[in-house]
Structures are given as C-alpha cells and as structure tokens.
Write a protein that holds these residues in place. Structure first.
Motif, PDB file in Angstrom:
ATOM      1  N   GLY A  15       0.813  -1.216   0.000  1.00  0.00           N
ATOM      2  CA  GLY A  15       0.000   0.000   0.000  1.00  0.00           C
ATOM      3  C   GLY A  15       0.845   1.264   0.000  1.00  0.00           C
ATOM      4  N   TYR A  27      -0.401  -7.430  -7.960  1.00  0.00           N
ATOM      5  CA  TYR A  27      -0.607  -8.873  -8.058  1.00  0.00           C
ATOM      6  C   TYR A  27      -0.209  -9.467  -6.713  1.00  0.00           C
ATOM      7  CZ  TYR A  27      -0.357  -7.512 -12.940  1.00  0.00           C
ATOM      8  OH  TYR A  27      -0.557  -6.868 -14.132  1.00  0.00           O
ATOM      9  N   GLU A  30      -1.406 -15.583  -3.664  1.00  0.00           N
ATOM     10  CA  GLU A  30      -2.651 -16.124  -3.114  1.00  0.00           C
ATOM     11  C   GLU A  30      -2.460 -16.478  -1.645  1.00  0.00           C
ATOM     12  OE1 GLU A  30      -5.226 -18.737  -5.680  1.00  0.00           O
ATOM     13  OE2 GLU A  30      -4.906 -20.114  -4.008  1.00  0.00           O
ATOM     14  N   ALA A  33      -2.626 -10.987   2.199  1.00  0.00           N
ATOM     15  CA  ALA A  33      -3.519  -9.833   2.117  1.00  0.00           C
ATOM     16  C   ALA A  33      -2.689  -8.556   2.119  1.00  0.00           C
ATOM     17  CB  ALA A  33      -4.469  -9.845   3.306  1.00  0.00           C
ATOM     18  N   ILE A  36      -4.668  -3.825  -0.222  1.00  0.00           N
ATOM     19  CA  ILE A  36      -5.124  -2.991  -1.344  1.00  0.00           C
ATOM     20  C   ILE A  36      -5.659  -3.927  -2.424  1.00  0.00           C
ATOM     21  CG2 ILE A  36      -3.677  -0.948  -1.002  1.00  0.00           C
ATOM     22  CD1 ILE A  36      -1.644  -2.204  -2.933  1.00  0.00           C
ATOM     23  N   PRO A  37      -6.499  -3.387  -3.325  1.00  0.00           N
ATOM     24  CA  PRO A  37      -7.056  -4.262  -4.368  1.00  0.00           C
ATOM     25  C   PRO A  37      -5.938  -4.880  -5.198  1.00  0.00           C
ATOM     26  CG  PRO A  37      -8.201  -2.147  -4.316  1.00  0.00           C
ATOM     27  CD  PRO A  37      -7.018  -2.009  -3.411  1.00  0.00           C
ATOM     28  N   ALA A  38      -6.077  -6.164  -5.473  1.00  0.00           N
ATOM     29  CA  ALA A  38      -5.017  -6.874  -6.183  1.00  0.00           C
ATOM     30  C   ALA A  38      -5.593  -8.081  -6.894  1.00  0.00           C
ATOM     31  CB  ALA A  38      -3.939  -7.321  -5.200  1.00  0.00           C
ATOM     32  N   ARG A  39      -4.980  -8.438  -8.016  1.00  0.00           N
ATOM     33  CA  ARG A  39      -5.281  -9.729  -8.625  1.00  0.00           C
ATOM     34  C   ARG A  39      -4.407 -10.753  -7.925  1.00  0.00           C
ATOM     35  NH1 ARG A  39      -5.239  -8.337 -15.019  1.00  0.00           N
ATOM     36  NH2 ARG A  39      -5.647 -10.578 -15.133  1.00  0.00           N
ATOM     37  N   SER A  40      -4.934 -11.928  -7.699  1.00  0.00           N
ATOM     38  CA  SER A  40      -4.099 -12.894  -7.002  1.00  0.00           C
ATOM     39  C   SER A  40      -3.496 -13.895  -7.986  1.00  0.00           C
ATOM     40  CB  SER A  40      -4.885 -13.583  -5.887  1.00  0.00           C
ATOM     41  OG  SER A  40      -5.369 -14.822  -6.298  1.00  0.00           O
TER      42      SER A  40
END
Lengths: 260, 260
Positions: A15, A27, A30, A33, A36-40
């Motif tokens: 962040g 990115y 998986e 956390a 912040i918004p993320a693709r995993s």
C-alpha cells in the motif's frame, strides 16, 4: 511509459508503494492480504503471471511485503512453470537469498526491470541518527556486538536480525522471522530487562528484494521482550510508517536508532 | 592421593561422575539440584569455597551440569570474592566461553587441577558412528550445513547447537539453551517435518567445561519439534545415558549420529 507492477505479500508495504505510483498494477500471492485491491496469483502459475504482466503493459516490477514459503500443489503447475521447478528448488536449498535472486533472474529474463521498494519510496529509508529515545552506552555496545554477529551470520544466509543484551546474544533471527524471535526472547528471559533488537541486510544481498523492515508492530514486540530499543543499519532497513513508530517508541520508552 | 570435587549444577551429570569417583566431594551451586548429596555454595562466596576445597583436601575439580547465569546479591559478597568481581564481570561481557575460562583460571590460581567430565567418564563420549536409526542423504546434508553454521557462529561464542531442515536454518542456539530452541522450532514450524538437531563444541573452546551434552530428554524435545534425528560432532559432545537415549530414539523413530 510502462506501468509498474507490485508483487505483493503481507503487510503495509504494498500500500505504501501504491500511494507513490501512477496507476500501479498489484498482483498478490494467493493467501496473502496486501490491504489494497489486487489480482491474485499462485507460484505454481508463475509463467502465466509473467505473460499477464507483458499483456498488462508492465515494464517494471517491485516486490513488496512478507511472504512465507508456501507449500506448492504439484497439480496446480502449468507445464512452463513446472519446467522452472528444478532451477527454483536448487536455489531454495541454498537459502532465502539464493531463492530470491533466482526469482529476480526469472523476471529479468521476461524483460522486466526489477527495482527495490527504496527506488519508489526513498523516504522509507531513514537517515542515520537517533529517531526516538536515547541509547545508553550499554545499548550502543549491544548494537555494535549485534552488528558484528550479523556480519558473520549474514554470509550464511541466516536472518537479518538478532537480539543482544548485556553483550550476550539472546536470539538470532532465522526462517520464522522477527516476530517469533522476539516472542522467543519474551518467553525465555527471566526478569531481566534491557537489550537491543538489531536489524541489517545480509552483506552482499540483493537490496531489491527482502530488505529487512520494521514497523509499529516491531515496537510492540520489542517492548514485550523487555528490550531497551531497536537499532538498525542506517540505509539498509525499511522503516514502515516512521511517524507512528516514533510515537509508539516514545510511548513505550524505547529508543529507535539508525546506526551508521 | 587428593580427592576430586564436583562443582555441580543441574542435571544427571554430577551423579554420573560421582559414580566413577572414589569418595568425591560435591559442592552444588545454590538453587540447583544435582540429584546427589552436596554442600551448597553461592557465587558471591567463591573465595571461601576455594578455601574450603583446600581444607577438604581437594586437589582436582570437575565442573558438571547446567548452570544458568545467576543474579548476584551485592550484599552476599565476602570482601575477597568482591575483589574478583571486576575481572569476572569483564569476562562475562565477552560471552559464556570467556566467563568459564576466567573461572577455570581462578580455580587454577588456587592450585586446583581442573579436568573435564570426559577425563572421569570417557564412556560418555560416543565414538563416531550411527547409534540409532539411519540418517537419510537429506539428513546428512542438513547435518553438514549445520556443522558449517556452527563453525562460523562458534567463534562468536554463540551456542553449541542449531536446527537445519531441508538446507534451511530454523534456529541457532543462544543463551537459553537447547530445550528452548527446540521448543521454538516446535512452535514456529508449520506442518512440515524433518530436519536435524546438530550439536558441537565451539571451535577452540576449553573442553574442560561446558561441553555440549545430550540426554534422553533431548530425544523427547527433538521429536516434539518434528525432527528426523540428532547429530553431533563425534568426540565433542557428552552423551548422558546412551543406552536410554538409543532406546528412546528407536521408539521415537529418530536417528542418533556421532558425525566425524
């Protein structure tokens, strides 16, 4: 101009970097956390991730945040990532540093520029000096001893921290990290107080990845372990949320010292 | 012929030595239970103890058993022991090894011969070889890595043991000792198993005092930490109650290996 990708693990660092970047792509490993918004993504599909980075117009990559070594699911690998496994496994057996160097090398082979967090947020690297409290002569001697210990253990690819009190080494950081080390000190020491947590990068480590970091929670843990303060190799440690750390250290009566 | 005194701390070693001696005199550090009859003494009255040893006809001394660094009561010192404090305190700041060398030097200045436990019970030193189970190739590689780590950390006067699993260092022994280190490993590792506890004397340490030791309880602790076995520098570690250790190791499925 190409975009920067943040490869994110746990904690606040992703962040902090995102705040300083224009339109970053995030990115997340998986299971971690980054806040912040993320693709995993999964390690087992590293090559598809690299293709994705190219498709997303990424030219620069920064690794950020703590990542425990994951268990890998053999069935989750795609064939191209599976082909990298022998190479990564060999590096893994040589320690964290070797593993991370190998990961950087793979990203660079995909024509990505890998930079360190300090390239994006130079303000996270504190200049030399005392930031809070006041280390005593004994504290300074403990920090010097700790720096000597880490200079010897670093080339073994072991940890980036240790605890010294009264000249004696109470703990050396290993795979589990700083928080479990401080918990160990809290559990095992008798009623005695004092001593210093010292953090430093490993001599010769690639500073673009896995730079040691401290944050407000480090103050809480060091205080619970009865330490007098925290010192670190100036310029070599990320200080996450310095203002909150200074406030927490002053409240807890701990010193903070970026040691030259 | 002069008598031998056992300066006793915690554990079974004082009793094992007493069995092998003719009419030994046993002096226990106050607060420690050597498990055999003993006169107790306090560190603050070390010089009166030395006088007592002379009065008791003692010519030879062996140190045996674990002793935590005690808190010292300034009011308990006699004047002659108090005069030794600056010397002992200076050694203490240089680490365990320096402190113990200084203690040996003081005993020798009182014309006492200081010998190691192995001089009295050579049977406590196992010859090189596998005593129980069978270390795998991975276990042997972990032991080799551990030996390398201790060869580097030993000169820093840090611990006499470490835990390596899959080539990675999970813990290095520090002041609190082996049992807390193994407890740390048990607490911090995830579901993974395997790995080796390795013990060795510090390179160049005085082998008459503070030789690393393992016993049946080490098997229990190593098993709880999920390790595959225990290895040590052959000839450099006291194996307390070897028969019970072998039985416990075989029951727990751990190997025991005195490594050349």
């Amino acid at each position: 101009m190409s975009r920067t990708a943040i490869i994110a693990g746990q904690g606040v660092l992703p962040g902090l970097l995102a705040e300083a970047l224009d339109n970053p792509a995030v990115y997340a490993v998986e299971g971690f956390a980054p806040g912040i918004p993320a693709r995993s993504f999964r390690y087992e599909r590293l090559v598809p991730l690299l293709d994705q980075l190219a498709a997303d117009g990424i030219g620069r990559v920064v690794f950020a945040g703590a990542v425990r070594r994951p268990r890998l699911d053999p069935e989750a690998f795609d064939p191209r990532t599976a082909a990298l496994v022998p190479r990564v496994a060999a590096a893994m057996g040589r320690g964290d540093d070797a593993l991370l160097r190998e990961l950087i090398a793979i990203f660079e082979e995909w024509d990505l520029t890998v930079v360190g967090a300090e390239a994006i947020r130079p303000d996270l690297i504190a200049a030399a000096g005392v930031l809070a409290g006041s280390p005593s002569a004994a504290d300074r001697a403990d920090a010097a001893r700790a720096a000597e210990i880490l200079s010897v253990t670093g080339p073994l690819d072991i940890g980036q921290g240790c605890v010294v009190a009264g000249g004696l080494c109470l703990a050396i950081e290993t795979l589990p990290g700083t928080a479990p080390m401080l918990d160990f000190v809290a559990r095992t020491r008798a009623e005695r107080r004092g001593g210093v947590l010292f953090k430093a990068p490993k001599p010769g480590q690639d500073r673009r990845i896995d730079l040691p970091a401290i944050g407000p929670e480090t103050i809480t843990q060091a205080s619970a372990a009865g330490l007098s303060g925290i010192a670190w190799a100036a310029g070599g440690v990320l200080v996450l949320d310095g203002a909150a750390m200074v406030a927490a250290a002053e409240k807890a009566g701990l010193f903070l010292w970026a040691r030259d």
